[in-house]
Structures are given as structure tokens and as C-alpha cells.
Scaffold this active site. Sequence first.
Site: not given
Ligand code: PRP
Length: 181
Positions: A45, A105, A161
Site C-alpha cells: 500500500k 530497501d 507506515d
Molecule cells: C515496503 C515498501 C516496499 C518494500 C521495500 O513495503 O513499500 O514494497 O517494503 O522493501 P524491500 O526493498 O526490502 O523489499 P511494506 O512491506 O512495508 O508494505 P506496505 O507498502 O504495505 O507498507
Amino acid sequence: MNPTDNPDLELFLTREQIQQRVTEMGADISRDFAGQTIVLVGVLKGAAIFLADLARAITVDCTFDFVAVSSYGKSNRSSGAVRLLKDLDHPIENRNVILVEDILDTGLTLGYLRDNLLLQKPSALKIATFLDKPSRRLQAITADYVGFSMPDKFVIGYGMDYSERYRNLPDVCFLPPEAEE
Ligand code: PRP
């Protein structure tokens, strides 16, 4: 919500800085895809707010689609186990696709999505991320459009979040570890 109301939050990016940078990103994309059409694919999201602003800064024809991936939490994600929870609504074969993320990330999420979408043979697949934490990378992923590069700190606001809270914060703030409940 005003971050200055919460003494635990340290301001990182103001809404004015965000607006200026996202406008620049939209101009870059519009220039690169002049005369063409684009599908913006948001990753739910966190990317929803960035996609909404970026789309309005893009002047070429574009449509939206969204995907959702499993989130096991950061500790488990380092296993590389990413799963698609919601697929695209429309085919992307021969389309210009821009994957839109709030934060890059470890790169595991975008690495998985990139490989998955490439199987569908888009004519171009680019990545636009609002934030980039290059020091955290586990998978070699480079975004084509980056809003801001940042250190390895926990950020909230502008779609991002902490336990689903703070996504509606218009500014981006650091949440210090001691403020996490
Ligand atoms: C976050 C962000 C990416 C992911 C990046 O999503 O939106 O999708 O983490 O991390 P990575 O490069 O280590 O894979 P999150 O899991 O927090 O979900 P959200 O978007 O629903 O907040």
C-alpha cells in the site's frame, strides 16, 4: 497531522520538498516517454500516495494498475520469500511500464516484481522509487527514477507506515527506535 505536534518524530522531508522533487520526477518521465503511453504500476500500500502525486506530475497519457505482495516483516523478508497477493488487472505486453514504489530497501520486493513483470514482455520496464536506501541492498536493483536517497533509518509518512499508522502524514519523518511502541 503536524509532525511538530509529536516530539518523537524527527522531520526528514517537508511536503514542499516532496512536491518539488515529485514534480521533477514527473517531468523526467514525461520527457523520457514523450509521445508514448505509460502504465504506472503501484505496489500497495505504501506507494499509493506517491503514485497519486507522481501521476499528476506526468503529462503523457498514462493508466494505473496495482499489485500487492506479501509482507512477512523485514526480518523474514531477508529470506527472499516474496509472494504476489494481487496481480495486475490488465496485460502489459508491449506496454511501457513504470513500477512505482515508496521505498527501495533490500531490493527483494522489486527484484521479485521486476522478474515477474518481465515475463509478460512489456516494451519497457522502469522503476520509480520515492526513497532509496542503497546501504540496505541485498539484491542488485537500481531505480531509474529516485526521489531521495537516504540513510538506514526508519521512515514514516507520505504513504509509509509503522504498524499501519502514519501513512497520512504529509511530511516524511524519522521514527526513532525509542518512539516505537
Ligand atoms: C515496503 C515498501 C516496499 C518494500 C521495500 O513495503 O513499500 O514494497 O517494503 O522493501 P524491500 O526493498 O526490502 O523489499 P511494506 O512491506 O512495508 O508494505 P506496505 O507498502 O504495505 O507498507
